[in-house]
Write an enzyme that holds these catalytic residues in place. Structure first.
Site, PDB file in Angstrom:
ATOM      1  N   SER A  43       0.809  -1.227   0.000  1.00  0.00           N
ATOM      2  CA  SER A  43       0.000   0.000   0.000  1.00  0.00           C
ATOM      3  C   SER A  43       0.837   1.269   0.000  1.00  0.00           C
ATOM      4  CB  SER A  43      -0.962   0.016   1.200  1.00  0.00           C
ATOM      5  OG  SER A  43      -1.756  -1.135   1.215  1.00  0.00           O
TER       6      SER A  43
ATOM      7  N   ASP B 216      -7.075   0.137   2.561  1.00  0.00           N
ATOM      8  CA  ASP B 216      -5.713   0.641   2.778  1.00  0.00           C
ATOM      9  C   ASP B 216      -5.737   2.016   3.433  1.00  0.00           C
ATOM     10  OD1 ASP B 216      -4.887  -1.645   1.530  1.00  0.00           O
ATOM     11  OD2 ASP B 216      -4.373  -0.689  -0.367  1.00  0.00           O
TER      12      ASP B 216
END
Length: 399
Positions: free
Chosen positions: A86, A131
């Site tokens: 991420s 995320d």
């Protein structure tokens, strides 16, 4: 959980009416853009600074500000790029938070997470918000169960006696630069509508598989049964989807497909829905084990991670040969569980390793996966590391 690795930006506010971006990594070019004009994100050229500008643009539009304060920013970080950890979402969240601070405004962590999740879509990635949520809601020392509608988080205490090890397969995957990720989003969207229509729901307004479950007040096990009943394992053609939903080919293209999935002609609805509902069930099982801490808890959690990777590989088809090899090596090296993490098609695996086996595990993975390849060996130091739950995004002010 959020890992300890991070994105760090040093920022000063200026009167220059520009945003000056520099990166400590010479691989990424410096950029200067006007903060008085409309910020343009080039979806066809997903360079690093566009992710940053996604966060800026998201805050700008939320605040309704035509002109932003100028900023001089230097970005650094310890998250390997395009590795499934991420890094792109962390950069969007970092930019959103510092832009908010530069305007001397304040928002809740939940609001920031929701804004940044939407903002990342400016670059063409149709992500769901997980995320960004953990980037803001994470707390040091604890994992989190993230739930949506409304966005909320619950602390999850991991059992003692095991640690998480991140290992990068060294295949880079920029999800905005390919259509793999969005194809899966589209397949889930179409599966949602087919399942909803089969049960007489208002299918046109439903976009996510979770919404069908909510509308039906069904358990995940019941949803898996519905998938078996309604969807077939063979891939659906465009023509079959149009027939089932009673729509035209043009409506399929404009209403259901995204710009970078217009070329897709076959859709695996059964497999994608099976994965999504099955994975959701495993998340709740994982939480249950953490909550009750039964004998053999670590092995039970490892088994769930292994099941997850199998589903990612076989049903969602978001793994790759290198990731599968790395997961296999990790299990043979002493991990109780190992699975890909992030979007997939490259990037990292996360393994649960008994604490007493960590050193032998690291040595075995280095020997079996990294050392045989000169390229992997050169990347080993930044590609294999132990981590634990880290904290969320924060602002540090100079006195």
């Amino acid at each position: 959980m959020a890992i300890e690795q991070n994105i760090l930006a040093a920022v000063s506010v200026s009167d220059a009416q520009t945003i000056m971006l520099a990166n400590s990594n010479p691989r990424y070019k410096d950029v200067t853009v006007s903060c008085t004009d409309n910020i343009v994100i080039d979806r066809d050229n997903p360079q690093w600074h566009y992710y940053f500008l996604c966060g800026v643009k998201g805050i700008q539009e939320h605040l309704g500000m035509a002109h932003l304060a100028g900023m001089r920013c230097v970005v650094d970080g310890t998250i390997p790029a395009s590795s499934g950890l991420s890094s792109s979402s962390a950069l969007v969240c970092c930019a959103g938070l510092l832009t908010l601070q530069a305007q001397q405004k304040a928002l809740s962590k939940v609001a920031l997470a929701e804004i940044c999740a939407k903002a990342e879509r400016y670059i063409g990635t149709e992500g769901g918000g997980m995320d960004q949520s953990i980037s803001f809601l994470a707390e040091q020392g604890t994992a989190k169960l993230i739930e949506f509608n409304p966005l909320r988080s619950t602390d999850i205490r991991l059992p003692d006696g095991a640690v998480f090890v991140i290992s990068n397969c060294c295949v880079e995957m920029n999800k905005a630069a390919s259509s793999h990720f969005n194809i899966r989003v589209v397949e889930c969207r179409i599966a949602t509508k087919v399942l909803a229509k089969s049960r007489g729901l208002e299918w046109r307004r439903l976009l996510k598989l979770a919404q069908v479950q909510t509308e039906l007040s069904a358990s995940l096990e019941e949803m898996l049964g519905l998938v078996d009943e309604v969807l077939h394992p063979e891939a659906y053609s465009r023509e079959e989807i149009c027939k089932v939903l009673g729509i035209s080919g043009e409506q399929l293209s404009t209403d259901l497909l995204s710009p970078n999935t217009q070329h897709v002609n076959h859709f695996k609805l059964y497999q994608r829905a099976q994965h999504v509902y099955g994975e959701a069930a495993r998340v709740l099982q994982f939480k249950g084990v953490c909550d009750t801490q039964p004998p053999g808890a670590i092995q039970q959690l490892g088994d769930l991670m292994n099941q997850s990777h199998t589903s990612c590989r076989d049903l969602y088809e978001c793994s790759c040969p290198e990731l599968d090899e790395l997961v296999d090596i990790s299990l043979k090296s002493g991990a109780v569980g190992s699975r890909l993490t992030g979007a997939g098609w490259g990037g990292c695996a996360v393994s649960m390793v008994p604490s007493e086996k960590v050193e032998s595990f690291l040595q075995a993975v280095r020997k079996a996966y990294y050392r045989p390849s000169p390229r992997r060996a050169a990347l080993e130091e930044q590609s294999l590391f132990v981590t634990k739950p880290g904290g969320g995004a924060a602002i540090l002010l100079e006195e």
